[in-house]
Structure formats: structure tokens, C-alpha cells
Motif scaffolding. Structure first.
Motif, PDB file in Angstrom:
ATOM      1  N   PHE A 228      64.968  27.420  18.914  1.00 42.90           N
ATOM      2  CA  PHE A 228      63.560  27.755  19.126  1.00 42.90           C
ATOM      3  C   PHE A 228      62.686  27.082  18.078  1.00 42.90           C
ATOM      4  O   PHE A 228      61.642  26.512  18.395  1.00 42.90           O
ATOM      5  CB  PHE A 228      63.380  29.278  19.076  1.00 42.90           C
ATOM      6  N   LYS A 229      63.132  27.113  16.811  1.00 46.47           N
ATOM      7  CA  LYS A 229      62.355  26.492  15.736  1.00 46.47           C
ATOM      8  C   LYS A 229      62.285  24.979  15.924  1.00 46.47           C
ATOM      9  O   LYS A 229      61.240  24.364  15.716  1.00 46.47           O
ATOM     10  CB  LYS A 229      62.968  26.831  14.387  1.00 46.47           C
TER      11      LYS A 229
ATOM     12  N   GLY B 187      70.218  30.306  18.715  1.00 37.05           N
ATOM     13  CA  GLY B 187      69.008  30.426  19.530  1.00 37.05           C
ATOM     14  C   GLY B 187      67.751  30.344  18.688  1.00 37.05           C
ATOM     15  O   GLY B 187      66.773  29.695  19.074  1.00 37.05           O
ATOM     16  N   MET B 188      67.770  31.008  17.527  1.00 37.49           N
ATOM     17  CA  MET B 188      66.601  30.951  16.643  1.00 37.49           C
ATOM     18  C   MET B 188      66.393  29.529  16.118  1.00 37.49           C
ATOM     19  O   MET B 188      65.255  29.044  16.052  1.00 37.49           O
ATOM     20  CB  MET B 188      66.769  31.941  15.483  1.00 37.49           C
TER      21      MET B 188
ATOM     22  N   ARG C 204      59.831  24.146  18.694  1.00 37.29           N
ATOM     23  CA  ARG C 204      58.430  24.342  18.290  1.00 37.29           C
ATOM     24  C   ARG C 204      57.961  23.304  17.278  1.00 37.29           C
ATOM     25  O   ARG C 204      56.806  22.893  17.295  1.00 37.29           O
ATOM     26  CB  ARG C 204      58.246  25.737  17.717  1.00 37.29           C
TER      27      ARG C 204
END
Length: 103
Positions: free
Chosen positions: A69-70, A65-66, A73
Motif C-alpha cells: 500500500f505504501k 499488504g501495508m 501511494r
């Protein structure tokens, strides 16, 4: 040309349609039993792997998930990494082909 011994079948009375159907149904039932036994064996063999996977599942979801997300972005970094990985793969593939030709 003579047929081989395996190809020659003894002369037996052909089975009636009902007998053939019963024979096929019995075969299918035996195959179902075999599948059930094999699936139980597979479940028992894979249970240690399943238990260890459950302990890693939550941390992997968090890390994934991280990372997602990165990437959402800042997609440029992921694209650059993808291009570099693809170029490395192509280079490795060409080097293997060159090594095969050279030997």
C-alpha cells in the motif's frame, strides 16, 4: 583394443517384447512405490517447518499488504531504495572481483 570386462555381457537369450514390457512395468511400479515412500518421509520431515510457517503467515500478509500500500501511494521512495540496493550490489560484486584479482 579389447573391451573391458564390464563392457562384455554374457551371452543370454534376448527377452521377448512382452517379457521386456513386463520387466519395465515392474520397474516403473517399484519407482512409484519408492516415490510414495520418499514423499511420506519428506512430509514428516517438513511438518515442523510447516507448523511454524502457519504461525507467521498472517503477520507476514499484513506487513506485506501495508508495504505494498505504501509503495503504491509513494512509488518514488521504493524506486530510490531499489536504485540504492542495486548500486550496493554492484559495488559489492566489483569489490569481490577486485579482491579475487588482488590475491
Amino acid at each position: 583394443m579389447k573391451p573391458s570386462a564390464e563392457a562384455v555381457k554374457p551371452a543370454t537369450k534376448p527377452l521377448s517384447r512382452a517379457e521386456r514390457k513386463a520387466q519395465l512395468l515392474a520397474e516403473l511400479e517399484q519407482q512409484r512405490v519408492d516415490i510414495l515412500v520418499d514423499s511420506e518421509y519428506l512430509q514428516q520431515a517438513a511438518s515442523p517447518l510447516d507448523q511454524s510457517w502457519k504461525s507467521f503467515r498472517l503477520p507476514l500478509y499484513i506487513v506485506g499488504g501495508m508495504a505494498a500500500f505504501k509503495i503504491v501511494r509513494h512509488p518514488g521512495g521504493a524506486m530510490a531504495a531499489g536504485r540504492t540496493a542495486l548500486a550496493g550490489y554492484m559495488l559489492l560484486k566489483k569489490l569481490k572481483l577486485l579482491a579475487k584479482v588482488a590475491t
